[in-house]
Design an enzyme around this catalytic site. Structure first.
Site, mmCIF file in Angstrom:
data_model
loop_
_atom_site.group_PDB
_atom_site.id
_atom_site.type_symbol
_atom_site.label_atom_id
_atom_site.label_comp_id
_atom_site.label_asym_id
_atom_site.label_seq_id
_atom_site.Cartn_x
_atom_site.Cartn_y
_atom_site.Cartn_z
ATOM 1 N N GLU A 276 0.838 -1.200 0.000
ATOM 2 C CA GLU A 276 0.000 0.000 0.000
ATOM 3 C C GLU A 276 0.874 1.252 0.000
ATOM 4 O OE1 GLU A 276 -3.440 2.028 2.878
ATOM 5 O OE2 GLU A 276 -2.041 0.540 3.691
ATOM 6 N N LYS A 338 -10.089 2.117 -2.729
ATOM 7 C CA LYS A 338 -10.447 1.561 -1.417
ATOM 8 C C LYS A 338 -11.858 1.979 -1.010
ATOM 9 C CE LYS A 338 -8.630 1.209 3.296
ATOM 10 N NZ LYS A 338 -7.639 1.746 4.261
ATOM 11 N N CYS A 391 -5.288 -2.472 2.943
ATOM 12 C CA CYS A 391 -5.149 -2.260 4.384
ATOM 13 C C CYS A 391 -6.227 -3.036 5.147
ATOM 14 C CB CYS A 391 -5.180 -0.772 4.696
ATOM 15 S SG CYS A 391 -4.782 -0.346 6.409
#
Length: 562
Positions: A276, A338, A391
């Site tokens: 990430e 995301k 994440c």
């Protein structure tokens, strides 16, 4: 005279609130990275503290104390993130952790309150009910606490894949419920009178054995010959968070990833995966950077990397935390934005109020990230389709993939450098591991400072790079299960079915006790009995229950077992 009520251990009886807090904190020893499973027995001691509370309100306070200890000891490491920029955020570290633990503690407090509302006749049913209440309240954190459903009980089993297999049928939520049952049922023995069988510990042991046997059988059936798969490399750059966005060093960090990507491999690579935010530039606006990435990308292969995306044409600018897929020409072939953003990290909740108090999010920039449209399966020519997770998107049970377009593997890119060498990265990796079992898909996890992982479709860790190490991990992608798991096929309903079964068992056991015995809880609250009448011979009359008082009859009832 009625039978004496079961007594709590002296320390628990005299210091109920302190004991509740210490039990909650001690139970976290079962979490990663220690996995000291006997610590789960703290839940068994919590049961009598809840059940013997003088009122529902007192039980709620004890539940809050237990939950506060559990979450404070399980989440203290979050404070480390505030010290990556101590001048701006250091003062918030302790209040933030204490406040977060207190908010999370409201859920076990509610569970304890609800359980104490009923005068339980059966200690066994009370234990089942508390396990259910814990599980339900813990699940509610996902919807009522900004999506922060951290540290489910199921992660205590991650070093032992045999015990993880039930998650393929009942999901991580169901496995957490079974774990709560195994942990709490022994406490029923502390509530049962000494004259009756104490079956709680035995039933907990049986559940543990059945859980293991199910896992052994499933693993034996899932042993196909390994097929040659796509060759993948994970790059773990190990860049400390306080250096990561240093404008003077970001070229060095990019060069580190490029150099690691070009290290020799035993076999030709098909895909390279960076963590990430590995690219500290805006890829869509930086053709030179894309060209550099294309040079290290395998011919006819792909580079998967995390990076920020900012649409500067919007007013205000729109930012996304994204995964980009590039080919050997430096062309962006796919992108995923995301969906589940980290509160206070990627956006400031209740910004209109909190910003006036001087609060801001931890990452740089004055505007919030915005969530993407939803989970996606990315299809690329010559590569197996994959489901990206950025994440902490990997912590949510039942939400890892686009259910209408099943991928063949999962890619989780993350940056846990925020939390240093603490339990946080271990807990995060354990929750991601559960997604592989739930979905029956291999999971590839690329983490900036670790822990980078290859997990097969049964949840077994086949390879990993340790925390705070720099290096690469090369492997062949293991196969996915040919068909979705029972958990996935049920649409995530199977944990609710388990909950219903346990609820019915608890209700049935309590009902059978209610038909045959007076409430043992009421005996304690109303110890005064009517004075016995004297017969003409001067001897005291006895109850019709074979010469026993009602309380003694209850003690000898088979239904009052613990």
């Amino acid at each position: 005279m009625s039978a004496p009520a079961p007594a709590l251990p002296a320390f628990l009886a005299r210091h109920a609130l302190l004991a509740s807090f210490l039990l909650g904190a001690g139970a976290t020893l079962a979490l990663p990275p220690l996995h000291f499973l006997p610590a789960l027995l703290a839940f068994a001691l919590w049961l009598p503290l809840v059940r013997t509370a003088p009122s529902p309100g007192a039980a709620m306070v004890r539940g809050f104390a237990f939950g506060f200890g559990w979450h404070l000891a399980g989440l203290w490491w979050i404070a480390i993130a505030f010290y990556t920029d101590a001048e701006r955020f250091g003062a918030y570290a302790v209040p933030a952790v204490v406040g977060l633990a207190a908010l999370n503690a409201l859920f076990p407090a509610a569970a304890a309150f609800v359980i104490r509302l009923h005068k339980w006749r059966s200690p066994f049913a009370a234990a089942l009910a508390l396990a259910l209440a814990w599980s339900i309240s813990d699940g509610l954190r996902e919807t009522l606490l900004l999506g922060f459903t951290w540290n489910p009980l199921a992660i205590v089993w991650t070093p032992f894949p045999v015990f993880l297999q039930a998650a393929a049928w009942i999901g991580a939520e169901g496995l957490s419920m079974l774990t709560a049952l195994i942990a709490i049922l022994p406490g029923a023995a502390l509530l049962a009178p000494a004259t009756v069988p104490r079956r709680g510990p035995l039933i907990a042991a049986v559940l543990l054995v059945l859980l293991g046997c199910f896992g052994l059988a499933r693993l034996a059936l899932l042993e196909p010959a390994p097929a040659p798969g796509t060759r993948i490399r994970i790059v773990q750059g190990n860049i400390a968070q306080h250096h990561k966005w240093d404008p003077e060093k970001r070229t060095l960090w990019l060069m580190r990833h490029l150099e690691l990507s070009t290290e020799p491999s035993h076999e030709p690579l098909d895909i390279i995966i960076w963590p990430e935010s590995a690219v500290p530039y805006l890829l869509e606006q930086e053709p030179v950077v894309r060209e550099l990435l294309g040079r290290v990308t395998p011919e006819d292969g792909y580079l998967i990397t995390g990076g920020d995306r900012i649409d500067l044409t919007a007013d205000p600018p729109v930012a996304s935390n994204s995964v980009f897929v590039l080919d050997a020409h430096g062309t962006i072939r796919a992108r995923y934005d995301k969906v589940d953003l980290v509160p206070f990290g990627e956006y400031l909740p209740f910004r209109s109020v909190l910003a006036r108090l001087g609060l801001e999010k931890l990452v740089y920039g004055s505007f919030d990230f915005v969530p993407g449209p939803g989970r996606r399966t990315l299809h690329l020519p010559g590569a197996p389709p994959f489901g990206p997770l950025i994440c902490y998107e990997a912590i949510f049970p039942g939400r890892a993939i686009d259910a209408g377009d099943r991928p063949l593997w999962l890619v989780n890119v993350t940056n846990d450098a925020w939390f240093g060498a603490s339990p946080g990265p271990f807990q995060h990796a354990a929750m991601a591991q559960l997604r592989a079992v739930e979905e029956g898909l291999p999971l590839v996890r690329a983490a900036n400072t670790g822990i980078s992982l290859l997990v097969d479709s049964a949840g077994r860790r086949l390879a990993e790079l340790p925390l705070n190490a720099m290096g690469v991990l090369d492997f062949a992608l293991p196969p996915a299960l040919p068909t979705p798991t029972v958990f996935r096929s049920s649409g995530g309903f199977s944990p609710h079915l388990l909950l219903l079964v346990v609820l019915v068992v608890a209700a049935w056991h309590e009902w059978t006790c209610a038909r045959s015995v007076p409430p043992w809880a009421i005996e304690k609250r109303h110890p005064r009995q009517p004075a016995p009448t004297r017969s003409r011979k001067g001897s005291a009359d006895v109850s019709p229950s074979h010469g026993l008082s009602p309380a003694r009859a209850a003690d000898n009832s088979p239904h009052a077992s613990g």
